[in-house]
Design an enzyme around this catalytic site. Structure first.
Site, PDB file in Angstrom:
ATOM      1  N   GLY A   1      -7.636 -13.697   4.539  1.00  0.00           N
ATOM      2  CA  GLY A   1      -6.886 -14.113   6.248  1.00  0.00           C
ATOM      3  C   GLY A   1      -6.958 -14.425   6.785  1.00  0.00           C
TER       4      GLY A   1
ATOM      5  N   LYS B   1       0.910  -1.245   0.150  1.00  0.00           N
ATOM      6  CA  LYS B   1       0.172   0.418  -0.443  1.00  0.00           C
ATOM      7  C   LYS B   1       0.934   1.298  -0.026  1.00  0.00           C
ATOM      8  CE  LYS B   1      -4.203  -1.972   2.110  1.00  0.00           C
ATOM      9  NZ  LYS B   1      -3.270  -3.268   2.549  1.00  0.00           N
TER      10      LYS B   1
ATOM     11  N   SER C   1     -12.452  -2.407   2.334  1.00  0.00           N
ATOM     12  CA  SER C   1     -13.487  -2.785   3.247  1.00  0.00           C
ATOM     13  C   SER C   1     -13.510  -2.216   4.350  1.00  0.00           C
ATOM     14  CB  SER C   1     -13.102  -4.665   3.210  1.00  0.00           C
ATOM     15  OG  SER C   1     -11.776  -4.837   3.865  1.00  0.00           O
TER      16      SER C   1
ATOM     17  N   GLY D   1       6.247  10.064  -5.808  1.00  0.00           N
ATOM     18  CA  GLY D   1       7.220   9.395  -6.913  1.00  0.00           C
ATOM     19  C   GLY D   1       8.212   8.964  -6.537  1.00  0.00           C
TER      20      GLY D   1
ATOM     21  N   ASP E   1       2.708   7.587  -1.219  1.00  0.00           N
ATOM     22  CA  ASP E   1       4.282   8.411  -1.028  1.00  0.00           C
ATOM     23  C   ASP E   1       4.092   9.103  -2.530  1.00  0.00           C
ATOM     24  OD1 ASP E   1       5.991  10.595  -0.102  1.00  0.00           O
ATOM     25  OD2 ASP E   1       6.223   8.937   1.760  1.00  0.00           O
TER      26      ASP E   1
END
Length: 224
Positions: free
Chosen positions: A193, A55, A113, A60, A58
């Site tokens: 998970g 995830k 989610s 590039g 920031d």
């Protein structure tokens, strides 16, 4: 070092079409390259791809170094990673400079989610548009629904928050069943998970259970 299954999330979809092993490598207390080498051996032996759920979020230049360098060197072993669209299109450009020459793929977080997530509306719309401009590297989305809208689009929709037994976890996670995700929302892969590796669960038995539920939902969808 042996890989501890409790540190990882597992993605199941169909019985054979696509299998991914999702990692959160930065929560491993005793990380070293031996773990990566073992993981790559297992990936080859059992025919699955590796998805590091990093995830990135920031600018590039920063994500380029986070992806390719540091102690984890994610791009060197992870087939797929993901990123938020919040920083703008530069985040894709930075990650692409590292990942595209290595044949890697990127998922963008279009929707999440968790309860109260801000990944909706204009954020989602702009994230999708960025993906459309970068289809050589962006392969799909973390999302709650199928996002393909045009004839030439074939983005993969991966959906987290899958549970057969509970609807939440007390920390904002909201669960849906494989059928709700695959049949009703048109997603392609389910991300499972704690439903598999949670406390007191038989990992192999639960893995088969979710795989069968996902496969059943997929067969129902293609029969419609």
């Amino acid at each position: 070092m042996l890989i501890n299954a409790q540190l990882y999330l597992i993605i199941f979809f169909t019985q054979s079409l696509m299998r991914l092993f999702q990692t959160h490598i930065d929560i491993v207390d005793d990380f070293d390259q031996d773990l990566i080498e073992q993981l790559l051996v297992l990936a080859k032996k059992h025919d699955f791809m590796i998805f590091e759920d990093r995830k990135f979020a920031d600018i590039g230049n920063t994500v380029k170094h986070q992806y390719g360098n540091g102690i984890y060197r994610i791009a060197s072993w992870s087939d797929i990673t993901n990123a938020h669209g919040v920083p703008g299109e530069g985040i894709i450009t930075g990650l692409k400079e590292v990942g595209l020459p290595l044949g890697r793929g990127l998922l963008l977080l279009a929707e999440m989610s968790s309860k109260g997530a801000l990944t909706y509306g204009e954020y989602t719309t702009q994230t999708i548009e960025m993906a459309r401009r970068n289809q050589d590297f962006v392969m799909g989305f973390i999302t709650q629904r199928c996002i393909n809208e045009h004839p030439d689009e074939d983005f993969i929709a991966m959906s987290p928050g899958i549970g057969l037994d509970v609807t939440g976890d007390g920390l904002g996670q909201q669960y849906r069943t494989p059928r709700q995700v695959i049949v009703e929302s048109g997603c392609d892969l389910i991300i499972v998970g704690r439903g598999i590796y949670g406390k007191g669960r038989d990992v192999q038995a639960e893995g088969r259970r979710y795989q069968e539920a996902g496969w059943s939902a997929y067969q129902e969808r293609i029969s419609q």
